[in-house]
Design a protein around this motif. Structure first.
Motif, mmCIF file in Angstrom:
data_model
loop_
_atom_site.group_PDB
_atom_site.id
_atom_site.type_symbol
_atom_site.label_atom_id
_atom_site.label_comp_id
_atom_site.label_asym_id
_atom_site.label_seq_id
_atom_site.Cartn_x
_atom_site.Cartn_y
_atom_site.Cartn_z
ATOM 1 N N LEU B 66 0.843 -1.186 0.000
ATOM 2 C CA LEU B 66 0.000 0.000 0.000
ATOM 3 C C LEU B 66 0.884 1.244 0.000
ATOM 4 O O LEU B 66 0.625 2.201 -0.702
ATOM 5 N N ALA B 67 1.948 1.150 0.765
ATOM 6 C CA ALA B 67 2.816 2.316 0.910
ATOM 7 C C ALA B 67 3.554 2.649 -0.377
ATOM 8 O O ALA B 67 3.992 3.755 -0.572
ATOM 9 N N LYS B 193 -0.678 21.297 -7.227
ATOM 10 C CA LYS B 193 -1.810 20.491 -6.757
ATOM 11 C C LYS B 193 -2.446 21.068 -5.502
ATOM 12 O O LYS B 193 -3.587 20.758 -5.182
ATOM 13 N N ALA B 194 -1.689 21.865 -4.764
ATOM 14 C CA ALA B 194 -2.242 22.463 -3.550
ATOM 15 C C ALA B 194 -3.423 23.357 -3.891
ATOM 16 O O ALA B 194 -4.291 23.613 -3.061
ATOM 17 N N GLU B 195 -3.480 23.818 -5.139
ATOM 18 C CA GLU B 195 -4.583 24.683 -5.557
ATOM 19 C C GLU B 195 -5.786 23.863 -6.010
ATOM 20 O O GLU B 195 -6.862 24.391 -6.224
ATOM 21 N N GLU B 197 -8.539 20.452 -5.896
ATOM 22 C CA GLU B 197 -9.397 19.809 -4.916
ATOM 23 C C GLU B 197 -8.700 18.565 -4.358
ATOM 24 O O GLU B 197 -8.184 17.745 -5.106
ATOM 25 N N ALA B 198 -8.664 18.427 -3.052
ATOM 26 C CA ALA B 198 -8.059 17.243 -2.441
ATOM 27 C C ALA B 198 -9.121 16.153 -2.288
ATOM 28 O O ALA B 198 -10.183 16.231 -2.890
ATOM 29 N N ALA B 199 -8.829 15.148 -1.503
ATOM 30 C CA ALA B 199 -9.814 14.082 -1.295
ATOM 31 C C ALA B 199 -10.342 14.156 0.125
ATOM 32 O O ALA B 199 -9.677 14.649 1.029
ATOM 33 N N ALA B 200 -11.556 13.653 0.309
ATOM 34 C CA ALA B 200 -12.194 13.680 1.622
ATOM 35 C C ALA B 200 -11.383 12.865 2.620
ATOM 36 O O ALA B 200 -10.820 11.834 2.292
ATOM 37 N N LYS B 201 -11.329 13.327 3.848
ATOM 38 C CA LYS B 201 -10.594 12.655 4.923
ATOM 39 C C LYS B 201 -11.496 12.718 6.142
ATOM 40 O O LYS B 201 -12.016 13.773 6.453
ATOM 41 N N SER B 202 -11.679 11.586 6.829
ATOM 42 C CA SER B 202 -12.778 11.539 7.782
ATOM 43 C C SER B 202 -12.482 12.050 9.188
ATOM 44 O O SER B 202 -13.380 12.113 10.012
ATOM 45 N N SER B 203 -11.223 12.362 9.491
ATOM 46 C CA SER B 203 -11.029 12.929 10.822
ATOM 47 C C SER B 203 -10.109 14.116 10.754
ATOM 48 O O SER B 203 -9.498 14.399 9.744
ATOM 49 N N ARG B 204 -10.048 14.730 11.861
ATOM 50 C CA ARG B 204 -9.285 15.941 12.001
ATOM 51 C C ARG B 204 -7.930 15.616 12.611
ATOM 52 O O ARG B 204 -7.780 14.630 13.296
ATOM 53 N N GLU B 205 -6.945 16.487 12.337
ATOM 54 C CA GLU B 205 -5.645 16.271 12.957
ATOM 55 C C GLU B 205 -5.525 17.149 14.192
ATOM 56 O O GLU B 205 -6.203 18.141 14.286
#
Ligand SMILES: [Zn+2]
Lengths: 475, 205
Positions: B66-67, B193-195, B197-205
């Motif tokens: 995966l990595a 790419k920072a400009e 759209e990223a992908a959804a992430k389900s938690s906060r850091e």
């Protein structure tokens, strides 16, 4: 959802399909309900999980391994970590710089130079493998409150692994989530002047609904809207941080989720109790950094944080990068993970704690982080009572030519900014800075602004605390 | 006890049997359980199988895959690595090794780390079509076992391994300027790419 979504088909257009390739018909209806609810907040972004079928298979395999590959760990890296490092050593510039060919990783591990936030901030390009396919790379921007925002390269597969890790933490606390595409799984709750918000569905949770939303009044139609929205969409659980959850109580949201998962570090026991009581659910602490992803979850027996992912190696280091004595306090460093664009090699997190490799009565064999001390949540309040996030202050202050600054709010809500201007650049007028801060803190907020060319020079080690508050989160 | 000449090991490796050549279990058409092959090798040479967390390295569903998904994430990297492991196991099955005590730590390190490093830069097809890569594998095995061919001095063996070492060569081949160019390109891509759209992430850091 309490309000049953109708069975009528919702069109999935090309843009939605690109964002959420695996969205189902029922998922599309759930998403529609999230968007079109009369009390829905104003969304400012569109996002999806971008997962393809093969990605989802990989995420499921990760979820299986998360259970199957847990086991006792020691201070030395496990075979999987050594192999991972060996495989990346010839292909990642930053690894090549640190690991000579044929280096004995096992014997020489402690001598490998550590990585820090600085490597990500200024040389992230050197962390991407030579042969990595950049076409699927995505980038997260972390709104740091110290220094500049960090650009963290990531990929959809690794980002989707957050979901099984959250599920794992929930299960360890006795919960049994069963997500379907006919329900809303989770709201990620924020309380900032400005932050990215969007609704979506997550295929890692069988296409269940998910929304990242902001409690700031400006995002909602009416004062009662958040409460109505939460009640009707009924997210099964919530993720967020202590500041956001405290704000949720203040906003009068009465929804009772199955759990609150909160970024943990330094949530006061009294706030935790209040949250648990008012939401009638467990509050689960969680330790995660954008650069590393989730690292720990609170032991259900209250014995610190268990290391959550099976594919990372944690160390506690002294200032020189040497491991501290077993059980002693050190800076937490991480190796491994699954972000293909940001492989971590002895990455110093900036957080301090102790590592305990002993057995835990709760049954999770993974080691524990004890006395974890991170960046404590600092809460500020506008004169109207709403929470002001340091991230927002940081965004405002970045616009001025300051080397560094100290911002303090007293119990009477009065504030004081001491800033060290950049030499040779015209200083801004204090009134200008005050006006910018009042845009966040309220038009009548008492804000004193002063300049100090020696800020940070005299203090012990020159260390300046950029944000300090005398208020308590539960105030 | 002297070892046979290099030509004998090269012949042995050229004649690698089908189960060691094909796809490992977990890949399309794959049947060979690499984990079982490694366990068997350890039992034969050392009288016991290695611990579970070591053997996990030889299952396909390894977190490493995966990595390294950046390459396409279709398992090619893992397939490649496991094929090198099978080839190395075959070398270690050579009758001359079975007649002598071998250093366990050396074998362990070779199969886990040494081959991960090699597989990261050389496709496993080279086992079949390159005599030089076969020689590299034989020499890596010998170095891991602390043995050398009867016809060579320690110095000669070391020099020859350095000559055929693919990982070394990769470092030299990648010109400094070329590397810097790639790093700059990647950095630029991150900014661009920072400009987006990223992908959804389900938690906060
Ligand atoms: Zn525990």
């Amino acid at each position: 959802m309490k309000k049953k979504t109708s069975g009528r088909a919702v069109r999935v257009d090309a843009a939605l399909r690109a964002r959420s390739p695996l969205i189902t018909a029922a998922g599309a209806r759930t998403l529609h309900a999230l968007c079109e609810h009369p009390h829905a907040p104003r969304w400012n972004h569109a996002a999806g999980d971008r997962l393809q079928r093969a990605d989802l298979d990989a995420v499921r395999k990760f979820a299986d391994d998360l259970e199957a590959r847990r086991g006792p760990r020691g201070p030395a890296p496990a075979p999987a970590i050594l192999r991972w490092t060996a495989s990346l050593a010839p292909r990642v510039p930053t690894f090549r710089d640190r690991i000579p060919a044929g280096f004995d990783l096992e014997a020489g591990w402690d001598a490998i130079p550590t990585m820090s936030r600085e490597d990500v901030a200024t040389r992230a390009g050197r962390l991407v493998p030579d042969d990595a396919d950049l076409s699927r790379m995505i980038v997260y921007r972390t709104a740091g409150t110290t220094g500049h925002a960090l650009l963290v390269p990531h990929d959809p597969r690794a980002a989707a692994c957050y979901s099984p890790m959250l599920e794992f933490a929930l299960r360890r606390h006795g919960l049994r989530p069963r997500f379907t595409d006919r329900m809303v799984a989770c709201f990620l709750v924020g309380a900032q002047a400005r932050t990215v918000t969007y609704p979506t569905v997550l295929s890692a949770w069988n296409g269940a609904g998910f929304a990242k939303l902001n409690l700031t009044a400006a995002d909602w139609k009416a004062a009662g809207s958040p409460d109505r929205y939460f009640a009707d969409l009924a997210p099964w659980f919530l993720t967020g941080d202590p500041v956001s959850f405290a704000e949720m109580l203040r906003t009068g949201i009465r929804h009772s989720p199955a759990a609150l998962v909160t970024t943990a570090v330094a949530m006061s026991a009294s706030l935790k109790k209040r949250l648990a009581k008012s939401c009638r659910c467990p509050v689960i602490d969680w330790y995660s950094l954008t650069e590393t992803g989730p690292l720990g979850y609170a032991c259900p027996r209250g014995r610190g944080y268990h290391v959550l992912p099976h594919d990372v190696h944690l160390e506690a280091l002294d200032a020189a990068g040497r491991p501290v004595a077993p059980g002693a306090r050190g800076e937490i460093a991480v190796t491994g993970g699954r972000n293909p664009f940001l492989p971590l090699l002895r990455y110093r997190t900036g957080d301090w704690g102790r590592l305990d490799f002993g057995r835990c009565p709760c049954g999770d064999p993974m080691p524990r982080l004890l006395d974890l001390e991170g960046r404590a949540p600092v809460v500020f309040r506008a004169t109207g009572g709403s929470a002001v996030n340091p991230v927002d202050l940081s965004r405002v202050l970045r616009e001025f030519p300051f080397v560094q600054h100290e911002f303090v709010q007293r119990r009477d809500l009065s504030c004081e900014l001491t800033a060290r201007p950049i030499p040779g650049v015209p200083r801004p007028m204090p009134a200008e800075v005050r006006a910018a801060l009042r845009a966040l803190l309220g038009p009548r907020a008492a804000v004193a602004v002063k300049f100090d060319a020696k800020l940070g020079s005299r203090a012990e080690g020159g260390k300046v605390e950029p944000y300090r508050s005398e208020l308590l989160l539960e105030d | 006890m002297t070892l046979p000449p290099l030509s004998e090991f090269l012949r042995w490796l050229r004649e690698i049997p089908a189960p060691f050549r094909g796809a490992p279990a977990g890949f399309p058409g794959g049947r060979t359980q690499v984990r079982a092959v490694v366990a068997d090798l350890f039992e034969t040479h050392f009288g016991a199988a290695p611990p579970k967390n070591y053997l996990e390295a030889f299952d396909r569903s390894d977190p490493t895959e995966l990595a390294i998904g950046g390459r396409g994430g279709d398992g090619r990297v893992e397939l490649n690595r496991l094929r090198w492991v099978l080839a190395a196991c075959h070398v270690l099955w050579h009758p001359s090794f079975r007649a002598m005590p071998l250093p366990k730590a050396g074998v362990q390190k070779l199969l886990n780390q040494g081959l991960a490093e090699l597989a990261a830069v050389v496709p496993s097809e080279r086992i079949v079509d390159s005599e030089e890569r076969r020689e590299e594998l034989v020499r890596r095995v010998l170095a891991a076992l602390g043995l050398r061919l009867g016809e060579e001095t320690a110095r000669e063996a070391e020099d020859r391994l350095a000559q055929v070492n693919s990982v070394e060569r990769r470092r030299i081949e990648l010109e400094a300027a070329e590397r810097e160019r790639r790093a700059r390109e990647v950095q630029e891509e991150i900014r661009r790419k920072a400009e987006e759209e990223a992908a959804a992430k389900s938690s906060r850091e």
